[in-house]
Write an enzyme that holds these catalytic residues in place. Sequence first.
Site, PDB file in Angstrom:
ATOM      1  N   CYS A  79      44.167  62.524  55.431  1.00  0.00           N
ATOM      2  CA  CYS A  79      42.650  62.669  55.695  1.00  0.00           C
ATOM      3  C   CYS A  79      42.083  64.005  55.538  1.00  0.00           C
ATOM      4  O   CYS A  79      42.531  64.979  55.840  1.00  0.00           O
ATOM      5  CB  CYS A  79      42.396  62.343  57.135  1.00  0.00           C
ATOM      6  N   ARG A  82      39.398  65.870  58.831  1.00  0.00           N
ATOM      7  CA  ARG A  82      39.970  65.903  60.118  1.00  0.00           C
ATOM      8  C   ARG A  82      39.192  66.778  60.975  1.00  0.00           C
ATOM      9  O   ARG A  82      39.385  67.268  62.152  1.00  0.00           O
ATOM     10  CB  ARG A  82      41.453  66.444  60.150  1.00  0.00           C
ATOM     11  N   TRP A 242      33.582  57.848  58.107  1.00  0.00           N
ATOM     12  CA  TRP A 242      32.593  57.492  57.232  1.00  0.00           C
ATOM     13  C   TRP A 242      33.299  57.757  55.848  1.00  0.00           C
ATOM     14  O   TRP A 242      34.047  58.578  55.678  1.00  0.00           O
ATOM     15  CB  TRP A 242      31.380  57.932  57.307  1.00  0.00           C
ATOM     16  N   GLU A 247      35.757  57.839  47.336  1.00  0.00           N
ATOM     17  CA  GLU A 247      36.458  56.648  47.649  1.00  0.00           C
ATOM     18  C   GLU A 247      36.023  55.565  47.283  1.00  0.00           C
ATOM     19  O   GLU A 247      36.710  54.491  46.743  1.00  0.00           O
ATOM     20  CB  GLU A 247      36.621  56.808  49.252  1.00  0.00           C
TER      21      GLU A 247
END
Length: 377
Positions: A79, A82, A242, A247
């Site tokens: 991720c 973070r 979000w 992506e």
Amino acid sequence: MQLPPSSDPARRRPSAPEAVLAAAEVFIRQYAAENPGDGDPHRRLAEVTAEVERFGTYAHTPAEVAFGARVAWRNAARCIGRLYWNNLIVRDLRHVTHPDDIARECFEHLRIATNGGRIRPVISVFAPDRPGRPAARLLGEQLVRYADDPRSAQRVALARDLGWKGGETPFEVLPLLVQPGSGMAPEFYEVPEDAVLEVPLTHPYHPGFAALGLRWYAVPAVSDMSLEIGGVTYPAAPFNGWYMGTEIGSRNLADTDRYNLLPTVAELFGLDTRNERTLWRDRALVELNLAVLHSYEQAGVSMADHHTESQRFLAHVDRERRHGRPVPTDWSWIVPPLSSGATAVFHRYYDPEDPDLRPAFVHRTTGAPQGCPYGAV
């Protein structure tokens, strides 16, 4: 308050209660270290030991659930978002066990997270597994998925086997599938329209882009991973952050095994596709990502761009190191799939992943920590 050092683990394979106690002790130590003054850790460990000896497991306090969920995000090696781990809204729903109620709370999760477009990171933690009594699970990668997405093929087939009649139109939202327990047939639930905010995709410089009829949803709520905290597994714990634009633009819509839209976009923009050296794929990819960022901004829906979020991730790394904590990182996931070498996260090394690090979001099929509530493909 410091707890006494742990004893060396035995060479024999620990029993299930022993494994739970060992994991619980590590977690309670961590909780005490990061929440000084919040109760006596020695007393808490004694309470947990008594519960495990009697029931084979134990119940976390609400504060422990919230802390564990947030640290699981902090530990998520894949991720990039973070930096915001401590802002995760934790919904403690361990008392909710019936599939109808789980579905209702999942839809409420989406409404809370959507927040009129100003997306909030949220996790909803349902009942944990207990010895011999597996808890309910959510089947499907995310709370919202489209039926015409090739990645959804197995879930579409399962939903139809259960009696679902949909899936005939583009970008139709799949029903939520809730499995009450191991070996039990799932129940399916249509996702209410008011729980799903969708963004129609347009382009800032090409009016014809809108005619492609593309859209995507606002909240990427991951639902196929378990939350593991101190030896306790929560198999239904959907979580979201979000989206980062790449992506959607570089993965969901562009990958050849997903919507595979680069040839369509190239044709719309009149790009020369006869030779790879014209870089038509690259140019189409930029236009597609530009459309995604533009559309979410126009709709007032939270979305990060990959350059800004790369800088924020490095700020997270610096902050964590000031606290003396490593930042396990999967480089191949942190580096964005667009203009990778131009982002701040590209030209450096990171702390290696730790497959044993807990708390963690764990993929149920592999048992490996993988989750990222910030966004998901």
